[in-house]
Design an enzyme around this catalytic site. Structure first.
Site, PDB file in Angstrom:
ATOM      1  N   HIS A 104      -2.890  -8.061   4.494  1.00  0.00           N
ATOM      2  CA  HIS A 104      -2.023  -7.323   3.564  1.00  0.00           C
ATOM      3  C   HIS A 104      -2.426  -7.435   2.096  1.00  0.00           C
ATOM      4  CE1 HIS A 104       0.480  -6.047   6.756  1.00  0.00           C
ATOM      5  NE2 HIS A 104       1.269  -7.098   6.849  1.00  0.00           N
ATOM      6  N   HIS A 176       6.544  -2.553   3.884  1.00  0.00           N
ATOM      7  CA  HIS A 176       6.756  -3.572   4.909  1.00  0.00           C
ATOM      8  C   HIS A 176       8.241  -3.890   5.062  1.00  0.00           C
ATOM      9  CE1 HIS A 176       5.848  -6.995   7.468  1.00  0.00           C
ATOM     10  NE2 HIS A 176       4.542  -6.767   7.335  1.00  0.00           N
ATOM     11  N   GLU A 306       5.530   0.117  10.314  1.00  0.00           N
ATOM     12  CA  GLU A 306       4.700   0.276   9.127  1.00  0.00           C
ATOM     13  C   GLU A 306       3.693   1.414   9.346  1.00  0.00           C
ATOM     14  OE1 GLU A 306       2.956  -3.685   8.368  1.00  0.00           O
ATOM     15  OE2 GLU A 306       4.432  -4.314   9.864  1.00  0.00           O
TER      16      GLU A 306
END
Length: 341
Positions: A104, A176, A306
């Site tokens: 991420h 997220h 997501e």
């Protein structure tokens, strides 16, 4: 739209939170730290509103959070194998924040940055901008990113992503948010449908094998709605549980997934322009995060849908490319549509 202070960072930077309310009654709150979706108040079948997005009551909790709750993640969402990739003959090494892999965007990715904000042109939303300098978290080139949140009269959250770069570099943005359509408790009883014939198999660390597998006939099959927990025990890669990218059927802006809490009737439909959607059921929530109502975020306390490209795409030429070329502007749209039935 209204704005208020949500506190200050240790260096004195003030963080602003914006509340957006649509004509249909849907209300959300977003803030400049991490371009974060903090609250989503949606009605049930009786019209009773509940905050269905996990979040914190204070800025310090967001700064300590390791679960990426509600934030915009980038430059590259999901995992990059062995925290490195090669582009145009140069190997770039990234922080290994999911050892030995990169996750991420790294420990100081877009979710740890302060975004500049202004009202959108039609006054229905807020536009947040961040310019990521060359070399940040190990990535080449400067990336200029923009995320626009808006609430539509049809009880939808619309998120529009726009980004460009001054040299070839990977970019894969997503939000997220963790959802709990009951507002509390476990999400294992939620019913989920994912519009995908195939998914991306991964190893025990969440790294793709390189294949695209059929969902048919096994626990990965969500083509028909089923409770999240029904087949969870059949998965062979625990403790990850469901933490997989599904290859969304079709192209363009289309329906990717639907989730519903049978008790309240609250229903969330996710529409996206992205090729994939990551379904994650909060397996690693361990009770250490304390939410807005004082509750602990425990395992299976929220789920994520997501919208994004496939994990490790930068090392997988067979996957859709996430490389942005100089002078190219990329766009992506995600819509969270709420109803109750």
């Amino acid at each position: 739209m209204s704005a208020e202070s949500f506190g200050r960072l240790p260096d004195g930077t003030e963080i602003t939170a914006f509340t957006l309310t649509g004509e249909g009654g849907l209300k959300i709150k977003v803030m400049t730290y991490g371009a974060t979706l903090m609250e989503v108040h949606a009605p049930d079948r009786a019209g009773v509103k509940e905050d269905v997005a996990l979040g914190f009551s204070g800025l310090e909790s967001y700064q300590r959070d390791g679960a990426f709750i509600g934030v915009t993640v980038g430059r590259v969402a999901n995992r990059i194998a062995n925290s490195q990739f090669t582009l145009e003959g140069v190997t770039y090494r990234l922080p290994a924040n999911d050892w030995p892999h990169h996750l991420h965007g790294g420990p100081r990715g877009f979710h740890r940055r302060v975004w500049q904000a202004e009202a959108s042109g039609d006054g229905r939303g807020v536009v947040l901008r961040y310019s990521s300098p060359a070399g940040e978290q190990g990535f080449p080139g400067q990336v200029d990113a923009e995320v626009e949140y808006a609430v539509t009269p049809a009880n939808e959250i619309r998120i529009d992503y726009r980004f460009s770069a001054d040299r070839r570099t990977p970019v894969n943005l997503t939000n997220h948010a963790y959802w709990n359509l009951a507002g509390h408790g476990s999400i294992l009883g939620h019913e989920v449908q994912i519009r995908a014939e195939r998914f991306v198999p991964v190893d025990a660390m969440g790294i793709p094998t390189g294949d695209l597998a059929s969902v048919a006939g096994g626990p990965m099959d969500f083509r028909a709605a089923k409770p999240v927990g029904r087949d969870l025990g059949q998965l062979g890669n625990r403790p990850l549980g469901y933490d997989h990218t599904y290859v969304v059927d079709g192209q363009g802006l289309r329906s990717a997934a639907v989730a519903r809490d049978p008790a309240s009737g609250r229903t969330l439909e996710v529409l996206s322009t992205e090729p994939g959607i990551q379904f994650y059921v909060g397996s690693f929530l361990d009770g250490s995060g304390v939410g807005k109502r004082g509750e602990n975020f425990r395992q299976y306390g929220g789920f994520c849908l997501e919208t994004q490209s496939y994990p490790d795409s930068v090392n997988r030429p067979e996957f859709p490319s996430i490389i942005v070329a100089p002078g190219e502007e990329r766009r992506s749209t995600t819509i969270y549509r709420f109803s109750a039935r």
